[in-house]
Design a protein around this motif. Structure first.
Motif, mmCIF file in Angstrom:
data_model
loop_
_atom_site.group_PDB
_atom_site.id
_atom_site.type_symbol
_atom_site.label_atom_id
_atom_site.label_comp_id
_atom_site.label_asym_id
_atom_site.label_seq_id
_atom_site.Cartn_x
_atom_site.Cartn_y
_atom_site.Cartn_z
ATOM 1 N N GLN A 25 9.846 -6.522 -1.941
ATOM 2 C CA GLN A 25 8.948 -5.848 -2.885
ATOM 3 C C GLN A 25 7.684 -6.658 -3.111
ATOM 4 O O GLN A 25 6.588 -6.103 -3.231
ATOM 5 N N ASP A 26 7.819 -7.991 -3.131
ATOM 6 C CA ASP A 26 6.644 -8.858 -3.265
ATOM 7 C C ASP A 26 5.683 -8.651 -2.100
ATOM 8 O O ASP A 26 4.466 -8.568 -2.289
ATOM 9 N N VAL A 27 6.230 -8.591 -0.891
ATOM 10 C CA VAL A 27 5.404 -8.382 0.294
ATOM 11 C C VAL A 27 4.716 -7.022 0.233
ATOM 12 O O VAL A 27 3.549 -6.881 0.604
ATOM 13 N N ARG A 28 5.434 -6.014 -0.246
ATOM 14 C CA ARG A 28 4.852 -4.669 -0.375
ATOM 15 C C ARG A 28 3.700 -4.678 -1.378
ATOM 16 O O ARG A 28 2.645 -4.076 -1.151
ATOM 17 N N ILE A 29 3.874 -5.393 -2.488
ATOM 18 C CA ILE A 29 2.816 -5.485 -3.502
ATOM 19 C C ILE A 29 1.606 -6.232 -2.937
ATOM 20 O O ILE A 29 0.455 -5.839 -3.162
ATOM 21 N N LEU A 30 1.878 -7.313 -2.201
ATOM 22 C CA LEU A 30 0.785 -8.066 -1.579
ATOM 23 C C LEU A 30 -0.016 -7.190 -0.622
ATOM 24 O O LEU A 30 -1.251 -7.216 -0.629
ATOM 25 N N PRO A 111 3.460 -12.764 -6.106
ATOM 26 C CA PRO A 111 2.493 -11.954 -6.847
ATOM 27 C C PRO A 111 3.099 -11.427 -8.142
ATOM 28 O O PRO A 111 4.325 -11.511 -8.349
ATOM 29 N N LEU A 112 2.258 -10.895 -8.998
ATOM 30 C CA LEU A 112 2.755 -10.221 -10.190
ATOM 31 C C LEU A 112 3.535 -8.980 -9.775
ATOM 32 O O LEU A 112 3.274 -8.384 -8.730
ATOM 33 N N SER A 113 4.477 -8.590 -10.581
ATOM 34 C CA SER A 113 5.147 -7.324 -10.328
ATOM 35 C C SER A 113 4.129 -6.203 -10.521
ATOM 36 O O SER A 113 3.093 -6.377 -11.177
ATOM 37 N N ALA A 114 4.418 -5.038 -9.954
ATOM 38 C CA ALA A 114 3.485 -3.909 -10.079
ATOM 39 C C ALA A 114 3.254 -3.541 -11.541
ATOM 40 O O ALA A 114 2.122 -3.254 -11.951
ATOM 41 N N GLU A 115 4.321 -3.591 -12.319
ATOM 42 C CA GLU A 115 4.194 -3.246 -13.736
ATOM 43 C C GLU A 115 3.286 -4.223 -14.470
ATOM 44 O O GLU A 115 2.398 -3.827 -15.234
ATOM 45 N N ARG A 116 3.492 -5.525 -14.218
ATOM 46 C CA ARG A 116 2.651 -6.544 -14.874
ATOM 47 C C ARG A 116 1.210 -6.454 -14.394
ATOM 48 O O ARG A 116 0.274 -6.670 -15.156
ATOM 49 N N PHE A 117 1.031 -6.157 -13.093
ATOM 50 C CA PHE A 117 -0.322 -6.054 -12.544
ATOM 51 C C PHE A 117 -1.108 -4.949 -13.248
ATOM 52 O O PHE A 117 -2.242 -5.159 -13.700
ATOM 53 N N PHE A 118 -0.511 -3.775 -13.346
ATOM 54 C CA PHE A 118 -1.236 -2.644 -13.928
ATOM 55 C C PHE A 118 -1.303 -2.716 -15.450
ATOM 56 O O PHE A 118 -2.067 -1.981 -16.070
#
Length: 473
Positions: A25-30, A111-118
């Motif tokens: 999931q980290d790689v997908r977010i990156l 990376p930040l999680s998607a939730e934390r990023f947004f």
């Protein structure tokens, strides 16, 4: 001009460390969220570093930066730019050894999680400005999951004591076990938190200008303040205009600021008035473009002065490298090594002479390449340096022009000697010898006296031969 990457050396070594393993999931977010922000070079650098850690220990052996440059096919400015882009978004931490100046530690961060990023106002805003509204919504939608409504469910989870039996009597018979608290990696502030600490936004002026009867002071929460700072830094909205936007986004009934409405109002107004996008660039991008522009202008300037391409490359290289590195480079090309005496000669030239480092580099080139000297001798180097200083040689092109002048004079002297030698005797063989101007000559006063004695001896020998011929007749 000094550029930030000038302190980076391809011979520097770095060790990799990864505290937290990266998930799929980290790689997908990156790939989906971060790559538009950091660019292809930084993304490739991150993935290369990630793949380098394969042994499960979280560490790698030290290796030179030149390997990364070769693998990524980039130069020092581009490598430095990619690295600091990762640093700026919290994906990489860099540490320098306190003992060895050429040893570094690179720590890869997830990376930040998607939730934390947004939910991070700054990250959300810069992504919006980078990719545009349509793509921003598409990316956000990829990581949006519809959550079930909790009020429609009743929790029936078993507690610990419902599942496990705890024998208090048996516990009393056991010795007390002490656990050492392990030091966890310290979590750094998010980018918006660091920006809030460094921002020059005038909160006093901003708060005093608000209509306190209309806006609830308690609505200026930590999250709202961080959002205001993000808007201030990205869109350049001053304190006075910010008051207007805040008032417009405040709910009339509750007197609370709507943190979703505020950035939408600012974005709509900004793009409507400016009809352009915010340019999100790191500071090195401008420096690289500035260097390339300056280098291009410098080449044009040197061409106008009559230098050919090879001479221009010599001049530009002399401007970019420190004298000791320049000396090492030439010695390596010639298969030699830099002696301690030569190091002291360079030190004395830099500290004592008024010559710039680029002029000193041309001097080194002249002595070791032009004169084909095996070492940088102190006496000759100081004579040349003194002569150039007294003749106001201030730039590498002036120094190179001086060298060309010396070569022209040297050729003229050789041709003159060759003509005079041929008139004396056709039987004498001319031996080619590189002649030096007076300031570069290694001959001393004693050698000049020896030359006079040799001339006197030749004249005496000639007189003896003449008398001998007269006696025979």
């Amino acid at each position: 001009m000094n550029y930030p990457w000038q302190q980076v050396n391809p011979k520097d070594f770095f060790t990799l460390r990864q505290v937290v393993p990266l998930s799929d999931q980290d790689v997908r977010i990156l790939t989906t969220i971060y790559q538009p922000l950091i660019g292809n070079a930084a993304f490739t650098l991150y993935m290369n570093l990630k793949e380098s850690i394969r042994n499960g220990s979280g560490w790698t052996e030290a290796r030179p930066l030149s390997e990364l440059m070769t693998l990524l096919d980039i130069g020092i400015p581009e490598l430095y730019q990619a690295r600091i882009r990762l640093e700026g978004l919290g994906l990489l931490s860099v540490y320098k050894s306190k003992k060895d100046s050429d040893q570094f530690l690179f720590e890869i961060k997830p990376p930040l999680s998607a939730e934390r990023f947004f939910n991070d106002h700054l990250m959300r805003l810069i992504l919006f400005e980078k990719v545009g509204e349509r793509m921003f919504n598409e990316i956000k939608q990829q990581f949006s999951n519809e959550k079930p409504e909790a009020e429609k469910y009743e929790e029936i989870t078993k507690s610990f004591l419902d599942v496990y039996y705890f024998d208090i009597q048996k516990h009393n018979q056991l010795s007390v076990v002490e656990f050492d608290d392990q030091e966890l990696p310290s979590s750094k502030h998010s980018p918006v938190q660091m920006m809030s600490e460094q921002s020059d936004f005038d909160w006093t002026f901003f708060v005093e200008g608000l209509n306190h009867h209309f806006i609830n002071k308690k609505s200026l929460t930590k999250e709202i303040r961080e959002l205001i700072i993000s808007i201030y830094e990205i869109y350049g909205v001053n304190e006075l205009d910010m008051q207007k936007y805040v008032l417009e986004s405040t709910d009339i009934e509750t007197s609370n600021i709507d943190q979703e409405k505020l950035p939408q109002i600012v974005q709509r107004d900004f793009h409507k008035k400016q009809a352009r996008k915010v340019q999100i660039q790191d500071k090195v991008t401008g420096s690289i473009q500035e260097e390339q522009s300056a280098k291009s202008g410098r080449k044009t300037q040197l061409k106008q002065k009559g230098f050919n391409n090879q001479e221009i490359e010599i001049i530009l290289h002399a401007q970019e490298v420190k004298p000791i590195e320049y000396l090492k480079s030439i010695k390596n090309q010639k298969g030699g090594f830099v002696s301690s005496n030569e190091t002291w000669v360079i030190k004395e030239l830099v500290e004592q002479s008024s010559l710039s480092t680029s002029v000193i580099n041309i001097l080194i080139n002249y002595v070791l390449i032009g004169k084909n000297a095996p070492v940088l001798e102190k006496s000759l180097a100081l004579k040349v340096a003194n002569d150039w200083a007294q003749n106001d040689i201030n730039s590498p092109e002036d120094a190179l022009q001086k060298v060309k002048q010396l070569y022209a004079e040297s050729r003229s002297d050789r041709q003159s000697k060759q003509r005079s030698g041929s008139t004396r005797s056709n039987s004498q063989k001319y031996i080619r010898k590189e002649t030096l101007p007076d300031w570069a000559s290694e001959e001393n006063v004693g050698e000049e006296i020896d030359a006079k004695k040799q001339e006197e001896f030749r004249q005496r020998l000639e007189r003896i031969r003449n008398r001998s011929k007269g006696g025979d007749s």
